[in-house]
Design a protein around this motif. Structure first.
Motif, PDB file in Angstrom:
ATOM      1  N   ARG A  10       8.339  -2.383 -12.954  1.00 22.46           N
ATOM      2  CA  ARG A  10       7.600  -3.498 -12.344  1.00 22.46           C
ATOM      3  C   ARG A  10       6.188  -3.065 -11.956  1.00 22.46           C
ATOM      4  NH1 ARG A  10      12.766  -4.459  -9.854  1.00 22.46           N
ATOM      5  NH2 ARG A  10      12.162  -3.516  -7.873  1.00 22.46           N
ATOM      6  N   ALA A  11       6.077  -1.860 -11.401  1.00 28.43           N
ATOM      7  CA  ALA A  11       4.759  -1.363 -10.997  1.00 28.43           C
ATOM      8  C   ALA A  11       3.840  -1.234 -12.202  1.00 28.43           C
ATOM      9  CB  ALA A  11       4.899  -0.021 -10.286  1.00 28.43           C
ATOM     10  N   LEU A  12       4.365  -0.708 -13.300  1.00 30.58           N
ATOM     11  CA  LEU A  12       3.541  -0.506 -14.483  1.00 30.58           C
ATOM     12  C   LEU A  12       3.112  -1.836 -15.103  1.00 30.58           C
ATOM     13  CD1 LEU A  12       4.027   2.142 -17.209  1.00 30.58           C
ATOM     14  CD2 LEU A  12       3.705  -0.231 -17.882  1.00 30.58           C
ATOM     15  N   LEU A  13       4.076  -2.740 -15.293  1.00 31.86           N
ATOM     16  CA  LEU A  13       3.769  -3.998 -15.966  1.00 31.86           C
ATOM     17  C   LEU A  13       2.839  -4.886 -15.136  1.00 31.86           C
ATOM     18  CD1 LEU A  13       7.221  -4.973 -17.554  1.00 31.86           C
ATOM     19  CD2 LEU A  13       5.231  -3.943 -18.680  1.00 31.86           C
ATOM     20  N   THR A  14       3.066  -4.945 -13.838  1.00 32.65           N
ATOM     21  CA  THR A  14       2.200  -5.810 -13.014  1.00 32.65           C
ATOM     22  C   THR A  14       0.790  -5.239 -12.918  1.00 32.65           C
ATOM     23  OG1 THR A  14       2.997  -4.748 -10.973  1.00 32.65           O
ATOM     24  CG2 THR A  14       4.098  -6.773 -11.675  1.00 32.65           C
ATOM     25  N   ASP A  15       0.661  -3.914 -13.030  1.00 31.31           N
ATOM     26  CA  ASP A  15      -0.667  -3.309 -13.008  1.00 31.31           C
ATOM     27  C   ASP A  15      -1.483  -3.696 -14.237  1.00 31.31           C
ATOM     28  OD1 ASP A  15      -2.555  -1.518 -11.668  1.00 31.31           O
ATOM     29  OD2 ASP A  15      -2.255  -0.191 -13.373  1.00 31.31           O
ATOM     30  N   ASP A  20       2.740 -13.261 -12.537  1.00 32.20           N
ATOM     31  CA  ASP A  20       2.590 -13.919 -11.232  1.00 32.20           C
ATOM     32  C   ASP A  20       3.730 -13.581 -10.274  1.00 32.20           C
ATOM     33  OD1 ASP A  20       0.231 -15.387 -11.958  1.00 32.20           O
ATOM     34  OD2 ASP A  20       1.514 -16.688 -13.155  1.00 32.20           O
ATOM     35  N   ARG A  21       4.887 -13.193 -10.825  1.00 30.10           N
ATOM     36  CA  ARG A  21       6.047 -12.917  -9.977  1.00 30.10           C
ATOM     37  C   ARG A  21       7.035 -12.050 -10.739  1.00 30.10           C
ATOM     38  NH1 ARG A  21       9.526 -17.897  -9.270  1.00 30.10           N
ATOM     39  NH2 ARG A  21       7.586 -18.715  -8.405  1.00 30.10           N
ATOM     40  N   CYS A  22       7.727 -11.193 -10.001  1.00 32.90           N
ATOM     41  CA  CYS A  22       8.816 -10.394 -10.570  1.00 32.90           C
ATOM     42  C   CYS A  22      10.126 -10.756  -9.876  1.00 32.90           C
ATOM     43  CB  CYS A  22       8.567  -8.909 -10.368  1.00 32.90           C
ATOM     44  SG  CYS A  22       7.199  -8.233 -11.303  1.00 32.90           S
ATOM     45  N   VAL A  23      11.215 -10.462 -10.568  1.00 34.12           N
ATOM     46  CA  VAL A  23      12.555 -10.602 -10.002  1.00 34.12           C
ATOM     47  C   VAL A  23      13.259  -9.268 -10.191  1.00 34.12           C
ATOM     48  CG1 VAL A  23      14.774 -11.786 -10.184  1.00 34.12           C
ATOM     49  CG2 VAL A  23      12.657 -13.072 -10.498  1.00 34.12           C
ATOM     50  N   GLY A  50       7.203  -6.735   0.185  1.00 34.45           N
ATOM     51  CA  GLY A  50       7.862  -7.404  -0.933  1.00 34.45           C
ATOM     52  C   GLY A  50       6.960  -7.584  -2.145  1.00 34.45           C
ATOM     53  N   ARG A  51       5.972  -6.706  -2.300  1.00 35.15           N
ATOM     54  CA  ARG A  51       5.026  -6.807  -3.410  1.00 35.15           C
ATOM     55  C   ARG A  51       4.868  -5.463  -4.108  1.00 35.15           C
ATOM     56  NH1 ARG A  51       1.698 -11.403  -3.335  1.00 35.15           N
ATOM     57  NH2 ARG A  51       2.220 -12.810  -1.609  1.00 35.15           N
ATOM     58  N   THR A  52       4.538  -5.518  -5.389  1.00 38.38           N
ATOM     59  CA  THR A  52       4.217  -4.307  -6.121  1.00 38.38           C
ATOM     60  C   THR A  52       2.859  -3.796  -5.651  1.00 38.38           C
ATOM     61  OG1 THR A  52       3.052  -5.427  -7.931  1.00 38.38           O
ATOM     62  CG2 THR A  52       5.451  -5.209  -8.137  1.00 38.38           C
ATOM     63  N   VAL A  53       2.488  -2.616  -6.110  1.00 39.22           N
ATOM     64  CA  VAL A  53       1.191  -2.050  -5.740  1.00 39.22           C
ATOM     65  C   VAL A  53       0.058  -2.984  -6.174  1.00 39.22           C
ATOM     66  CG1 VAL A  53      -0.383  -0.115  -6.110  1.00 39.22           C
ATOM     67  CG2 VAL A  53       2.070   0.306  -5.829  1.00 39.22           C
ATOM     68  N   ALA A  54       0.263  -3.689  -7.272  1.00 36.20           N
ATOM     69  CA  ALA A  54      -0.751  -4.629  -7.768  1.00 36.20           C
ATOM     70  C   ALA A  54      -0.791  -5.925  -6.963  1.00 36.20           C
ATOM     71  CB  ALA A  54      -0.501  -4.941  -9.243  1.00 36.20           C
ATOM     72  N   GLY A  55       0.148  -6.093  -6.016  1.00 36.62           N
ATOM     73  CA  GLY A  55       0.160  -7.282  -5.177  1.00 36.62           C
ATOM     74  C   GLY A  55       1.039  -8.408  -5.677  1.00 36.62           C
ATOM     75  N   THR A  56       1.858  -8.155  -6.696  1.00 37.98           N
ATOM     76  CA  THR A  56       2.726  -9.188  -7.258  1.00 37.98           C
ATOM     77  C   THR A  56       4.012  -9.302  -6.444  1.00 37.98           C
ATOM     78  OG1 THR A  56       1.897  -8.620  -9.460  1.00 37.98           O
ATOM     79  CG2 THR A  56       3.898  -9.964  -9.355  1.00 37.98           C
TER      80      THR A  56
END
Length: 321
Positions: A10-15, A20-23, A50-56
């Protein structure tokens, strides 16, 4: 995407952008309220709002067939700071279905309604409760009944995988069937299934009449797919990542997993990811073959370093040209 899209992925992909959102992977709910450590293990983002490093934002996904425990565990998630609760009625795995979880519950729309309703009542009104389903279990006969049940139970949004459980993941995805749900609900709908390229996303939007899309295997096979899709929807064009752009991501992913898991298991997520990447990049299949039997991190690092060196040489040649 159980066992594949964990917090490191999740961290890699959202970066990379476009999401807009992960589950989370599903949290299996039985009879008891699970201790906080279970939720923190599957969703360590709870420690950072409740967010990834990228803020998602990352919603916690629950899977189970009994309303009261599902509601109690949803309440626990909300207490721990989950920005949303997602309920999984879509998993087609036989082991999950035999344990009264996932898509098998779609055979009983009233039970679906009861679970969603009790979860909705158990968490604050400000916490979204989203649901994922398939078109049905054996067939599509109860599809609209389930959509109505979920709507009346108070769900915030509904994601629909455009196949039944018996369809599995066999192409095609019946995107036009999702559009039928518009006849019986006004809550936001999210389409899912067989979106591998930006053009697939545009076709899915048109057939399903859904603006929003959920990506799973496609995003693993092409990690920049979310941002490519966003660009295509906006009528723009972006350069897709090539294999030499993927190699540094593989190295980064492996290093993060080395820090998160026992060394003898740290390569497993990398191998799983390569199994998806080879759908888009032929070079991923060669790399997978080179490391599939390796467990020593140093040996795997050497092979990835060779790939990085090849990337560096190609870059130098390009600059000279």
């Amino acid at each position: 995407m159980q066992g594949v899209i964990d917090h490191t992925m999740r961290a890699l992909l959202t970066d990379l952008g476009g999401i807009d959102r992960c589950v989370t992977e599903f949290v299996r709910v039985g009879e008891q309220v699970l201790p906080p450590r279970v939720f923190y293990r599957l969703c360590p983002e709870l420690t950072s709002g409740g967010r990834t490093v990228a803020g998602t934002p990352v919603y916690v996904q629950l899977l189970g067939g009994k309303a009261a425990p599902m509601a109690a565990n949803a309440a626990r998630c909300a207490e721990l700071g989950a920005p949303g609760i997602d309920l999984n009625f879509g998993c087609p795995a036989k082991t999950v279905n035999r344990s009264d979880g996932g898509a098998i519950i779609l055979r009983e729309p009233q039970r679906v309604s009861n679970i969603v309703s009790q979860v909705r009542k158990a968490v604050p009104a400000t916490v979204p409760v989203t649901v994922k389903i398939r078109l049905g279990f054996e067939d599509r006969s109860r599809f609209l009944d389930n959509v109505v049940a979920i709507t009346e139970a108070g769900a915030t949004e509904l994601a629909i995988h455009a196949r039944t459980r018996d369809d599995g993941y066999r192409p095609p995805a019946w995107w036009d069937e999702i559009a039928r749900a518009r006849e019986v609900t006004s809550i936001p709908l999210i389409a899912n299934g067989e979106i591998w390229r930006p053009q697939d996303a545009l076709n899915c939007q048109q057939a399903s009449r859904c603006r929003d899309l959920m990506l799973g295997r496609g995003a693993l096979s092409r990690p920049d797919l979310p941002r490519l899709v966003k660009a295509a929807v906006a009528g723009e064009s972006l350069q897709a990542l090539e294999w030499l752009d993927i190699v540094p991501l593989l190295q980064r992913f492996f290093e993060v997993n080395l820090a998160s898991y026992e060394q003898r298991h740290a390569a497993n997520p990398l191998k799983q990811w390569l199994a998806y990447l080879r759908n888009t990049y032929p070079e991923a299949a060669l790399l997978f073959e080179a490391i599939k039997r390796l467990h020593d991190p140093a040996a795997i690092h050497l092979i990835i370093a060779d790939q990085l060196e090849a990337r560096k040489i190609c870059s130098q040649h390009a600059s000279a040209a």
